[in-house]
Design a protein around this motif. Structure first.
Motif, PDB file in Angstrom:
ATOM      1  N   MET A   1      -6.924 -13.674 -54.035  1.00 47.86           N
ATOM      2  CA  MET A   1      -7.843 -14.420 -53.190  1.00 47.86           C
ATOM      3  C   MET A   1      -7.546 -14.138 -51.722  1.00 47.86           C
ATOM      4  SD  MET A   1      -7.926 -18.442 -52.631  1.00 47.86           S
ATOM      5  CE  MET A   1      -6.444 -18.210 -51.720  1.00 47.86           C
ATOM      6  N   VAL A 230      -3.685 -22.089 -35.301  1.00 46.06           N
ATOM      7  CA  VAL A 230      -2.930 -21.462 -36.403  1.00 46.06           C
ATOM      8  C   VAL A 230      -3.008 -19.953 -36.417  1.00 46.06           C
ATOM      9  CG1 VAL A 230      -2.356 -22.484 -38.612  1.00 46.06           C
ATOM     10  CG2 VAL A 230      -4.692 -22.645 -37.784  1.00 46.06           C
ATOM     11  N   PHE A 266      -0.293 -21.473 -44.296  1.00 47.11           N
ATOM     12  CA  PHE A 266      -1.312 -21.825 -45.293  1.00 47.11           C
ATOM     13  C   PHE A 266      -1.882 -23.223 -45.074  1.00 47.11           C
ATOM     14  CE2 PHE A 266      -2.917 -23.202 -49.394  1.00 47.11           C
ATOM     15  CZ  PHE A 266      -3.601 -22.089 -49.837  1.00 47.11           C
ATOM     16  N   THR A 267      -1.011 -24.175 -44.716  1.00 46.94           N
ATOM     17  CA  THR A 267      -1.463 -25.562 -44.615  1.00 46.94           C
ATOM     18  C   THR A 267      -2.064 -25.896 -43.251  1.00 46.94           C
ATOM     19  OG1 THR A 267       0.759 -26.162 -43.955  1.00 46.94           O
ATOM     20  CG2 THR A 267       0.214 -26.422 -46.275  1.00 46.94           C
ATOM     21  N   GLY A 268      -2.196 -24.912 -42.391  1.00 46.15           N
ATOM     22  CA  GLY A 268      -2.771 -25.187 -41.072  1.00 46.15           C
ATOM     23  C   GLY A 268      -1.709 -25.494 -40.041  1.00 46.15           C
TER      24      GLY A 268
ATOM     25  N   PRO B   2      -8.548 -14.473 -33.061  1.00 45.90           N
ATOM     26  CA  PRO B   2      -9.675 -13.974 -33.841  1.00 45.90           C
ATOM     27  C   PRO B   2     -10.887 -14.899 -33.768  1.00 45.90           C
ATOM     28  CG  PRO B   2      -7.859 -14.643 -35.273  1.00 45.90           C
ATOM     29  CD  PRO B   2      -7.444 -14.935 -33.884  1.00 45.90           C
ATOM     30  N   GLN B  25      -7.983 -25.219 -52.883  1.00 40.41           N
ATOM     31  CA  GLN B  25      -7.196 -24.009 -53.099  1.00 40.41           C
ATOM     32  C   GLN B  25      -7.237 -23.046 -51.911  1.00 40.41           C
ATOM     33  OE1 GLN B  25      -9.258 -23.261 -56.819  1.00 40.41           O
ATOM     34  NE2 GLN B  25      -7.278 -23.030 -57.826  1.00 40.41           N
ATOM     35  N   LEU B  26      -8.132 -23.290 -50.983  1.00 39.80           N
ATOM     36  CA  LEU B  26      -8.238 -22.400 -49.825  1.00 39.80           C
ATOM     37  C   LEU B  26      -7.163 -22.719 -48.790  1.00 39.80           C
ATOM     38  CD1 LEU B  26     -12.071 -22.251 -49.081  1.00 39.80           C
ATOM     39  CD2 LEU B  26     -10.631 -20.349 -49.716  1.00 39.80           C
ATOM     40  N   PRO B  27      -6.799 -21.740 -47.971  1.00 46.23           N
ATOM     41  CA  PRO B  27      -5.910 -22.035 -46.846  1.00 46.23           C
ATOM     42  C   PRO B  27      -6.563 -23.060 -45.922  1.00 46.23           C
ATOM     43  CG  PRO B  27      -6.141 -19.683 -47.141  1.00 46.23           C
ATOM     44  CD  PRO B  27      -7.132 -20.315 -48.052  1.00 46.23           C
ATOM     45  N   LYS B  28      -5.735 -23.794 -45.195  1.00 44.77           N
ATOM     46  CA  LYS B  28      -6.286 -24.907 -44.421  1.00 44.77           C
ATOM     47  C   LYS B  28      -6.165 -24.653 -42.917  1.00 44.77           C
ATOM     48  CE  LYS B  28      -4.984 -27.758 -48.250  1.00 44.77           C
ATOM     49  NZ  LYS B  28      -4.648 -26.570 -49.069  1.00 44.77           N
ATOM     50  N   ILE B  29      -6.982 -25.403 -42.188  1.00 44.25           N
ATOM     51  CA  ILE B  29      -6.862 -25.425 -40.729  1.00 44.25           C
ATOM     52  C   ILE B  29      -7.049 -26.876 -40.324  1.00 44.25           C
ATOM     53  CG2 ILE B  29      -9.317 -24.878 -40.361  1.00 44.25           C
ATOM     54  CD1 ILE B  29      -8.399 -23.238 -37.887  1.00 44.25           C
ATOM     55  N   SER B  30      -6.187 -27.329 -39.436  1.00 36.83           N
ATOM     56  CA  SER B  30      -6.239 -28.739 -39.061  1.00 36.83           C
ATOM     57  C   SER B  30      -7.436 -28.995 -38.154  1.00 36.83           C
ATOM     58  CB  SER B  30      -4.954 -29.118 -38.341  1.00 36.83           C
ATOM     59  OG  SER B  30      -5.108 -30.366 -37.718  1.00 36.83           O
ATOM     60  N   ASP B  33      -6.657 -28.630 -34.610  1.00 33.47           N
ATOM     61  CA  ASP B  33      -6.324 -27.288 -34.128  1.00 33.47           C
ATOM     62  C   ASP B  33      -7.133 -27.008 -32.851  1.00 33.47           C
ATOM     63  OD1 ASP B  33      -5.028 -24.645 -35.470  1.00 33.47           O
ATOM     64  OD2 ASP B  33      -6.754 -24.109 -34.239  1.00 33.47           O
ATOM     65  N   PRO B  34      -6.501 -26.429 -31.840  1.00 33.08           N
ATOM     66  CA  PRO B  34      -7.212 -26.199 -30.570  1.00 33.08           C
ATOM     67  C   PRO B  34      -8.551 -25.469 -30.734  1.00 33.08           C
ATOM     68  CG  PRO B  34      -4.914 -25.628 -30.333  1.00 33.08           C
ATOM     69  CD  PRO B  34      -5.113 -25.984 -31.759  1.00 33.08           C
ATOM     70  N   VAL B  35      -8.621 -24.537 -31.686  1.00 28.73           N
ATOM     71  CA  VAL B  35      -9.874 -23.809 -31.879  1.00 28.73           C
ATOM     72  C   VAL B  35     -10.937 -24.740 -32.468  1.00 28.73           C
ATOM     73  CG1 VAL B  35     -10.944 -21.802 -32.925  1.00 28.73           C
ATOM     74  CG2 VAL B  35      -8.559 -21.710 -32.267  1.00 28.73           C
ATOM     75  N   ILE B  49     -12.875 -16.575 -40.580  1.00 27.84           N
ATOM     76  CA  ILE B  49     -12.086 -16.004 -39.495  1.00 27.84           C
ATOM     77  C   ILE B  49     -12.098 -14.488 -39.631  1.00 27.84           C
ATOM     78  CG2 ILE B  49      -9.788 -15.883 -38.466  1.00 27.84           C
ATOM     79  CD1 ILE B  49      -9.455 -18.775 -39.815  1.00 27.84           C
ATOM     80  N   TYR B  61     -11.043 -13.837 -43.420  1.00 27.49           N
ATOM     81  CA  TYR B  61     -10.178 -14.840 -44.002  1.00 27.49           C
ATOM     82  C   TYR B  61     -10.944 -16.154 -43.955  1.00 27.49           C
ATOM     83  CZ  TYR B  61      -5.460 -16.656 -45.027  1.00 27.49           C
ATOM     84  OH  TYR B  61      -4.345 -17.195 -45.610  1.00 27.49           O
ATOM     85  N   TYR B  62     -10.668 -17.023 -44.904  1.00 27.23           N
ATOM     86  CA  TYR B  62     -11.356 -18.309 -44.899  1.00 27.23           C
ATOM     87  C   TYR B  62     -10.342 -19.450 -44.856  1.00 27.23           C
ATOM     88  CZ  TYR B  62     -15.390 -15.563 -46.278  1.00 27.23           C
ATOM     89  OH  TYR B  62     -16.384 -14.630 -46.315  1.00 27.23           O
ATOM     90  N   ARG B  63     -10.669 -20.449 -44.087  1.00 28.81           N
ATOM     91  CA  ARG B  63      -9.838 -21.650 -44.066  1.00 28.81           C
ATOM     92  C   ARG B  63     -10.748 -22.863 -44.176  1.00 28.81           C
ATOM     93  NH1 ARG B  63      -4.432 -21.223 -42.309  1.00 28.81           N
ATOM     94  NH2 ARG B  63      -3.921 -19.222 -41.377  1.00 28.81           N
TER      95      ARG B  63
END
Lengths: 392, 67
Positions: A1, A230, A266-268, B2, B25-30, B33-35, B49, B61-63
């Protein structure tokens, strides 16, 4: 993935379910063992001493918040591309303590005063005057007077004993620039003026006029995370790890570092690799016990009556089962036609069982193959911990 | 840094179907987060991304945005 970056469409393709994490771990840790034997853990880039080698690698992958040598690389906007202007910006970045300005200081015991003579030429260079210095002194219960290049500080309450303490406090006072930036070096790199600093504070540096906010960076990934997010933090991890390894003459494929950086972010936010990070957060009790602090995990799991789903790799090696990686992660799926079964119930029960047996037979040789692929390191760990378990 | 873009609902479904995953299940972004603060994101959104990769040129990439 989402692994298209690690496995770009070249000869570097891995098969599905290949245990790339283990391969990455070995590809990184073998050069790391080489590193220990060398003693050059410090090297100067452009006059600033930077931590390199194994200590730096540990810092990166342990996700340390406080670095031994935090540095920044400050780029300038187009309008500031000259030696003079770059120097001006550098002066605004570098921290100036009162100590740096003082030529001589005297403690006057009769008047309970500290008299300090300031370097007027240096003050001029730094665009400071006595009024600005006076404003910067924000101590309580202190009377500040100053004229020309002489600064008088009298305390209203403190006695002779504490006057020395006050003097020390006074000297350490922050007058100008960014706190913590102790060294600034202006360089010309590829036809462009760049300021390298020792000590970092990205947030403040970006507010200074003339600093290019698009390229300025810092070697502390947590600062990058706070300021740029991140993705920037991930890039910092990759860049720094690759730089440190290259510096030592070690050739590690960048894809392994990318994989690790993706895992860490991964977790941000940024997670360390070791006991307090990713390895410590594994779902399986047995996998955690196999890594570090075996007793702690086994005891706390038994107190809480936890269950292990045996869905990972380490725990299945311990249990002497097929690991869910490589060929072991595929099951056989067969379509058994319904109609003949319904037509003759008593007779079909036997063939059905044999079909199951057959499928198991096919699956087993593959499983043996998969087990052989498991690296010796993990297998050894599993062996160590397995006997303990049986004793209990 | 990016390029980050928030996906529409339709694109979101396509991404989920392509990788056969769910949001967790995907990667995360808070979200802090500044972006993300500069974009109008809400938890549950998926961010695409587009990275400049040294190995693959451009890498996608997906978050998923989380609290």
């Amino acid at each position: 993935m989402c692994m298209n970056e690690q496995i770009s469409k070249t000869k570097h393709l891995y098969s599905p379910e290949e245990a790339i994490g283990v391969i990455a771990a070995q590809s990184l840790s073998e050069p790391a063992t080489q590193m220990t034997m060398r003693t050059y853990h410090f090297a100067g880039t452009a006059g600033i001493q930077v931590t390199l080698g194994l200590p730096r690698i540990i810092e990166i992958f342990d996700a340390r918040k406080e670095l031994a040598t935090p540095t920044m690389e400050v780029y300038l906007t187009k309008d500031y591309q000259s030696a003079g202007k770059a120097k001006k910006v550098a002066e605004n970045i570098k921290q100036v303590k009162l100590r740096d300005l003082v030529v001589s200081d005297v403690i006057d015991l009769t008047n309970l005063e500290i008299i300090a003579k300031l370097d007027s030429k240096m003050m001029k260079d730094l665009e400071l005057d006595i009024e600005k210095v006076k404003k910067a002194i924000k101590l309580k219960k202190v009377k500040v007077e100053g004229e020309g290049s002489e600064l008088r500080v009298a305390s209203t309450t403190i006695d002779v004993k504490n006057l020395h303490k006050l003097k020390y406090k006074l000297m350490e006072l922050h007058i100008k620039g960014i706190k913590g930036v102790s060294q600034v070096i202006v360089n010309k790199d590829r036809g462009e003026w760049v300021i390298n600093t020792l000590g970092s504070n990205l947030k403040k540096v970006l507010k200074i006029e003339g600093v290019d906010p698009y390229r300025t960076k810092c070697n502390n990934m947590f600062e990058m995370l706070d300021v740029f997010g991140v993705e920037a933090a991930r890039n910092t991890i990759i860049e720094q790890a690759k730089y440190t390894l290259d510096e030592q003459g070690l050739n590690v494929d960048i894809r392994y570092i990318m994989l690790l950086a993706d895992l860490m972010t991964f977790t941000g936010e940024i997670k360390a690799i070791g006991r307090y990070g990713i390895a410590g957060e594994k779902k399986s009790i047995l996998a955690r016990a196999a890594f570090e602090e075996t007793k702690k995990h086994l005891i706390s799991a038994s107190i809480r009556n936890d269950r292990d789903e045996l869905s990972g790799i380490v725990e299945n090696i311990m249990m002497n089962q097929v690991i869910p990686a490589g060929t072991g992660s595929f099951d056989l799926v067969g379509h058994i036609p319904k109609e003949p079964m319904a037509a003759a119930k008593p007779e079909t029960s036997k063939p059905k069982k044999s079909a199951e047996k057959e499928s198991k037979k096919v699956a087993k040789p593959k499983a043996v193959k998969a087990e052989k692929k498991v690296p010796a390191k993990k297998a050894a760990k599993a062996k160590k911990t397995a006997p303990k378990k049986t004793k209990k | 840094m990016p390029k980050h873009e928030i996906l529409s609902d339709k694109e979101k479904k396509e991404v989920m179907a392509k990788f056969d995953v769910n949001e967790s299940q995907l990667p995360k972004i808070s979200i802090s987060d500044p972006v993300m603060e500069t974009m109008d994101a809400s938890p549950g959104d998926i961010v695409r991304i587009t990275r400049n990769s040294k190995t693959a040129g451009k890498a996608v990439y997906y978050r998923v945005v989380v609290k």
